[in-house]
Motif scaffolding. Structure first.
Motif, short mmCIF file in Angstrom:
data_model
loop_
_atom_site.label_atom_id
_atom_site.label_comp_id
_atom_site.label_asym_id
_atom_site.label_seq_id
_atom_site.Cartn_x
_atom_site.Cartn_y
_atom_site.Cartn_z
N LEU A 67 -74.81 -35.97 13.89
CA LEU A 67 -75.28 -36.02 15.28
C LEU A 67 -76.48 -35.09 15.42
CD1 LEU A 67 -71.76 -35.57 16.83
CD2 LEU A 67 -72.86 -37.72 16.25
N ILE A 68 -76.95 -34.91 16.65
CA ILE A 68 -78.16 -34.12 16.85
C ILE A 68 -77.91 -32.65 16.54
CG2 ILE A 68 -78.08 -33.45 19.30
CD1 ILE A 68 -80.97 -35.15 19.05
N SER A 69 -76.69 -32.18 16.79
CA SER A 69 -76.45 -30.77 16.53
C SER A 69 -75.15 -30.56 15.77
CB SER A 69 -76.41 -30.01 17.85
OG SER A 69 -75.31 -30.49 18.59
N GLY A 70 -74.87 -31.43 14.85
CA GLY A 70 -73.67 -31.21 14.06
C GLY A 70 -73.23 -32.44 13.31
N TRP A 71 -71.99 -32.36 12.80
CA TRP A 71 -71.45 -33.42 11.98
C TRP A 71 -70.11 -33.88 12.55
CZ3 TRP A 71 -73.78 -29.02 10.46
CH2 TRP A 71 -74.85 -29.10 9.55
N ARG A 78 -79.44 -31.91 4.60
CA ARG A 78 -79.63 -30.95 3.50
C ARG A 78 -78.43 -30.02 3.37
NH1 ARG A 78 -84.81 -27.99 4.64
NH2 ARG A 78 -83.84 -26.52 3.22
N TYR A 79 -77.72 -29.83 4.44
CA TYR A 79 -76.51 -29.01 4.37
C TYR A 79 -75.31 -29.86 3.95
CZ TYR A 79 -79.43 -25.62 6.64
OH TYR A 79 -80.45 -24.75 6.93
N TYR A 80 -74.96 -30.80 4.81
CA TYR A 80 -73.86 -31.71 4.45
C TYR A 80 -74.34 -33.12 4.74
CZ TYR A 80 -71.63 -27.27 5.32
OH TYR A 80 -71.33 -25.94 5.32
N ASN A 81 -74.30 -33.95 3.74
CA ASN A 81 -74.74 -35.33 3.91
C ASN A 81 -73.55 -36.24 4.20
OD1 ASN A 81 -76.40 -37.51 4.05
ND2 ASN A 81 -77.33 -37.20 2.03
#
Lengths: 243, 266
Positions: free
Chosen positions: B74-78, B108-111
């Motif tokens: 999402l725009i600010s998280g997963w 780049r953090y969690y795909n």
């Protein structure tokens, strides 16, 4: 040995109208099993006479489309289906007026025992498939579904047992088979009943045919011992999985 | 009670008929009777009668360590799929110890399809779940295998103070993370991974039977592995109760033994 034969003979002579030698209050032989569908969250098999029902429960799981969601509690969705080869006339695949009705009444028969408050916006799907039918298929479906729901680990007040009762000719009989249901060009009366076994609360009562009020009450009283017997089979089947 | 085999009960079964005892998890009272409301094993702790479930979906609880899979960004998280009817939200703020800039490329953090170990920080009445990855042992899982088990069997896989899982870890040399939601991550030598998976499946299948620790020990030894048994008192009967009794040695590292104890006091 001889006495058993004599008893059977006596019984047959007394109740000539039952083709398989059952007494008026006897149900057909029952076999039941749970955990028959490995991928499902809960599943069960229920065979009564020549009627066989499989039930698989999936969920609670996310419900889409969203407008079907209920933010107060989870919903139950039942789907009753007869396989094309299950009856002597080919059953046309896909939903029909009859199968939609039975799906709905199955839902309503099971909801009073289920507690889905812990699952807002979610759904519990119950799929009931009949591989073989010889009257009493909705009752067999309800019995299988109740077992499958318990197997899925859902919170339930009690199980639900179901069996039909009816009037064939002038006799009240429990658990009609196909022959009895079609007796005298469908002049017999078929009353499917579902009950919560511990309280005898009725969760399903339909009537196909004509019956007097007094006889209906008598029929409902007659079906209670049969319900206990079915509930016992259901409980044993659920426990058998963990033996 | 702990000596004999526990009794399997089904919904609607009368468990007791007395005002002396109290209905616990999975039971309800109807006048004098205490009745089972789900399928499980009957257990009594003092005055409280409760049921240890044998099946069912995972229901998220605060402070549970779970393994989740990213299925949406999402725009600010997963959003994480956590093997439950509800998905979990991992916000940018809670995602790592590093500061993540607004508008950064979150993949780049969690795909998508990455597995992560996360801790549930909040569950609302509508079962909206917030998870965090700030904490010891919370990380992205790289490599290894994921298997799914019945979430109610997780406490048995972990064992008393992590005894069961450390036995498997020591014997096979695999890293194992057990999520409370029933996902287990295993990484090690491929042949050993398979033995670890087989052992865990065996525990899952036989968890309601007695003498489990001994059986698993012999099972591992049959595969030619040396088993160093930690000092634990066998028969962790009241141990698979699910929610009250959490063990926390779910990480690959050994140093969390102590943390598990902290948890129990809560």
């Amino acid at each position: 040995m001889t006495s058993t034969v004599n008893n059977m003979m006596n019984r047959k002579v007394k109740n000539m109208k039952r083709t398989d030698g059952r007494s008026q209050t006897d149900v057909r032989p029952i076999t039941a099993k749970t955990g028959v569908i490995k991928k499902a969250d809960g599943s069960a098999y229920f065979k009564i006479g020549n009627t066989t029902a499989y039930a698989a429960v999936y969920g609670p799981r996310n419900l889409f489309p969203r407008f079907l969601q209920d933010p107060k509690k989870g919903i139950l969705r039942c789907n009753y289906n007869m396989l094309p080869f299950s009856a002597s006339d080919r059953v046309r695949p896909g939903p029909s007026r009859r199968s939609r009705e039975i799906s709905m009444i199955t839902e309503k028969a099971l909801l009073p025992v289920l507690d889905l408050d812990a699952y807002p916006n979610a759904v519990v799907d119950v799929f009931i498939e009949l591989t073989e039918t010889d009257a009493g298929s909705r009752c067999a479906g309800i019995c299988a579904a109740a077992m499958a729901l318990a197997d899925a680990g859902l919170i339930m007040k009690d199980l639900v047992a179901a069996v039909s009762v009816g009037k064939v000719g002038n006799d009240l009989v429990v658990d009609l088979d196909g022959v009895e249901e079609h007796y005298n060009e469908n002049e017999s009366t078929d009353i499917p009943v579902a009950m919560i076994p511990s309280t005898h609360e009725i969760t399903l009562l339909q009537c196909d045919g004509i019956i007097a009020k007094e006889e209906l009450f008598k029929a409902i009283d007659m079906v209670k011992p049969a319900m206990q017997k079915i509930a016992e089979v259901q409980r044993n089947a659920l426990k058998e999985k963990y033996r | 009670m702990s000596e004999e085999q526990k009794k399997v009960v089904v919904p609607g079964e009368i468990l007791a008929e007395s005002m002396e005892v109290l209905p616990g998890f999975g039971t309800y009272r109807n006048e004098k009777k205490i009745i089972a409301s789900r399928l499980g094993l009957l257990s009594q702790e003092g005055k409280v009668i409760k049921i240890i479930p044998l099946s069912g979906k995972y229901l998220p609880q605060r402070n549970d360590i779970v393994i989740g899979q990213v299925f949406d960004i999402l725009i600010s998280g997963w959003r994480l799929e956590i093997n439950s009817p509800y998905s979990a939200m991992l916000s940018m703020k809670e995602a790592s110890h590093d500061f993540i800039n607004k508008g950064a490329d979150l993949t780049r953090y969690y795909n998508l399809e990455d597995y992560v170990v996360a801790k549930i920080v909040n569950v609302t009445s509508q079962n909206l779940i917030d998870v965090s990855m700030r904490g010891p042992g919370l990380k992205k899982l790289k490599g290894g295998r994921i298997i799914k088990i019945n979430p109610f069997k997780v406490p048995r896989i972990i064992g008393k103070k992590g005894s069961m899982v450390s036995m498997i870890k020591n014997a096979t040399g695999c890293k194992i993370v057990v999520g409370q939601n029933g996902l287990v991550w295993i990484q090690g030598d491929p042949a050993m991974e398979i033995i670890a998976i087989q052992t865990i499946t065996k525990i899952e299948q036989e968890s309601h039977l007695n003498g489990l620790t001994e059986k698993i020990k012999t099972y591992l030894e049959q595969h030619g592995l040396t088993v160093v048994k930690e000092e634990s008192h066998d028969e962790q009967h009241d141990d698979h109760s699910g929610h009250e009794h959490r063990q926390d040695d779910q990480y690959g590292e050994q140093h969390d033994e102590q943390k598990g104890e902290e948890y129990e006091e809560n």
